[in-house]
Write a protein that holds these residues in place. Structure first.
Motif, PDB file in Angstrom:
ATOM      1  N   PRO A 245     -52.942  71.445  -2.055  1.00 25.09           N
ATOM      2  CA  PRO A 245     -52.454  72.587  -1.271  1.00 25.09           C
ATOM      3  C   PRO A 245     -53.265  72.757   0.009  1.00 25.09           C
ATOM      4  N   TRP A 247     -55.331  74.986   2.820  1.00 26.07           N
ATOM      5  CA  TRP A 247     -56.240  76.119   2.782  1.00 26.07           C
ATOM      6  C   TRP A 247     -55.487  77.369   3.247  1.00 26.07           C
ATOM      7  N   ASP A 249     -54.799  78.227  -0.040  1.00 29.64           N
ATOM      8  CA  ASP A 249     -54.243  78.142  -1.396  1.00 29.64           C
ATOM      9  C   ASP A 249     -55.057  77.207  -2.284  1.00 29.64           C
ATOM     10  N   ARG A 250     -55.654  76.176  -1.696  1.00 27.16           N
ATOM     11  CA  ARG A 250     -56.379  75.203  -2.512  1.00 27.16           C
ATOM     12  C   ARG A 250     -57.621  75.805  -3.159  1.00 27.16           C
ATOM     13  N   THR A 252     -57.912  78.483  -4.960  1.00 29.90           N
ATOM     14  CA  THR A 252     -57.657  79.046  -6.290  1.00 29.90           C
ATOM     15  C   THR A 252     -56.713  78.195  -7.128  1.00 29.90           C
ATOM     16  N   THR A 253     -56.238  77.085  -6.586  1.00 32.45           N
ATOM     17  CA  THR A 253     -55.382  76.178  -7.352  1.00 32.45           C
ATOM     18  C   THR A 253     -56.258  75.202  -8.135  1.00 32.45           C
ATOM     19  N   ARG A 337     -61.273  72.152  -3.876  1.00 38.86           N
ATOM     20  CA  ARG A 337     -60.844  73.536  -3.630  1.00 38.86           C
ATOM     21  C   ARG A 337     -61.260  74.032  -2.242  1.00 38.86           C
TER      22      ARG A 337
END
Length: 451
Positions: A245, A247, A249-250, A252-253, A337
């Motif tokens: 994903p 940034w 989003d990455r 918390t994925t 992340r």
């Protein structure tokens, strides 16, 4: 710190200048005399500087890190490094500016990062001989660069006078690894790494071959450089640019590389929730000054999945996430992340100048000095506490959590090094036997004895 030495020696290049009682950092340098902002704007014509596609960057031979500092406003977190060379305290100045950096050089061992960690790797006149020694240094850069990531080299040997052979060789090794040459703009070359495995094995003048199955590309603590190319398929998971994903989003994925541990995805999600609760408790109940201008440079000495750093996402800080070299190698998850960090063994000094961190955090401090699976210690708590004291800025904060028995030992040492410390209960929601020591390093001086 030699206060004005860098300004005296490098001021004509715009690295750093004195302006009245202040040092200013125009962002110039040998390769971008018009400033880092205009240089990054030029790079943005060829690579996705904005929009969250790129998040983690490595700046090799960073000077005073004007590149890394300017990339922060683009949402790109750059870890800058340089050796302690004739410019003396350049990394110390970088840390004083609040920019992620540490002292490091590319020599005979792998750099202390996992495979496929960085979305962008940058060298501006870093003078690393990428094609020497059968292109070993280029191969190391390839190990660190995420598939689909970008490599930017500015300065020698790119279209540089009297370095035609070196420039030809650099292009040849990049071609051997199937890198796409995006652009050559003046003395700046930009490549894109392929998404999949290198096109090796091909005949090439450097004798490059793919690493065999015995090579763990993320093993990077006291690990000698290899002359083989890391296969993308040797690391399980999805981590190429475009498959992870953007940034933020990455952050918390759950990265697929968390599956290196049993029930890794569940562990990741539980760890993220746990640290959100704990950081809220630090701020609201223990009155730790996170989120205020008092704290910028933060270190987590036992980072695991980077949950502590992730919980600080809205604070004006950056976190050096340290994964102990004798614990599970989870640093790749931290990079996936969109955070940064290094491997380290806490029975050795950390590669930074004294008094460079505003807050140091450690959960499970005693585990950092123990042999894995043993009650024996490799060094002492005193050794470790003295190193924390060395790294911590006067009036900086330490947060340590461990069993009540260990915290009692830590409190005695804290008193001996003149920290002002309190012992606190853990959060009401937390399980297990833990206390939390919060301490401030006092700004004390030796009193002169009267004769």
């Amino acid at each position: 710190m030699p206060h004005n030495k860098i300004a005296d020696r490098k001021g004509h290049q715009g690295w750093m200048k004195e302006e009245g009682p202040y040092f200013i950092f125009p962002g110039g340098g040998t390769m971008f005399p018009d400033g880092a902002a205009s240089y990054i704007e030029k790079l943005g014509q060829y690579i996705p500087v904005t929009g969250g596609t790129l998040r983690t960057a490595l700046d090799m031979g960073c000077g005073v890190a004007s590149f890394g500092g300017s990339m922060l406003k683009e949402g790109i977190l750059t870890l800058s490094f340089a050796p302690r060379d004739s410019h003396k305290a350049q990394i110390q100045f970088v840390l004083e500016r609040g920019i992620p950096a540490f002292v490091l050089m590319l020599g005979t061992r792998r750099l202390p990062f996992p495979a496929f960690a960085f979305d962008l790797i940058h060298c501006s006149r870093c003078l690393i001989p990428f094609t020497s020694y059968n292109a070993t240094y280029f191969v190391e850069v390839d190990r660190l660069l995420r598939p689909g990531g970008y490599l930017v080299i500015s300065g020698p040997p790119v279209q540089w006078p009297k370095q035609d052979k070196e420039w030809t060789d650099l292009q040849a090794v990049a071609r051997a690894l199937c890198y796409e040459l995006i652009a050559v703009d003046g003395n700046t070359a930009i490549w894109k790494k392929p998404d999949g495995d290198s096109c090796l094995p091909n005949q090439n003048e450097f004798g490059l071959e793919l690493c065999d199955g015995s090579n763990d590309p993320s093993n990077a603590w006291y690990f000698k450089l290899k002359k083989c190319v890391t296969k993308t398929s040797s690391v399980n998971g999805e981590y190429a640019i475009g498959t992870i994903p953007k940034w933020p989003d990455r952050l918390t994925t759950a990265p697929s590389r968390a599956l290196v541990m049993k029930n890794g995805i569940d562990l990741f999600e539980a760890d993220t929730r746990r640290w959100a609760r704990r950081v809220a408790y630090y701020k609201n109940t223990l009155n730790v000054k996170l989120g205020t201008p008092a704290i910028r440079n933060v270190m987590d000495m036992n980072a695991f999945f980077g949950g502590f750093a992730a919980a600080l996402k809205s604070d004006p800080v950056w976190v050096m996430n340290v994964v102990p070299a004798r614990k599970p190698l989870t640093l790749d998850v931290i990079y996936d992340r969109g955070l940064i960090g290094v491997y380290h063994d806490w029975c050795e000094p950390f590669s930074t100048y004294p008094r460079t961190y505003d807050l140091i955090h450690v959960a499970g401090i005693e585990s950092l000095i123990k042999l894995p699976g043993s009650s024996k210690s490799r060094c002492t708590l005193v050794d470790l506490m003295v190193e924390i004291d060395r790294m911590l800025r006067p009036e900086g904060t330490v947060v340590i959590r461990d069993s009540p028995e260990v915290i009692e030992k830590v409190a005695r040492i804290a008193h001996a090094v003149r920290w002002s410390a309190t012992i606190n209960d853990k959060e009401p929601e937390s399980h297990g036997r833990e206390n939390i020591l919060v301490a401030t390093k006092t700004f004390w001086q030796l009193t002169s004895s009267s004769s």
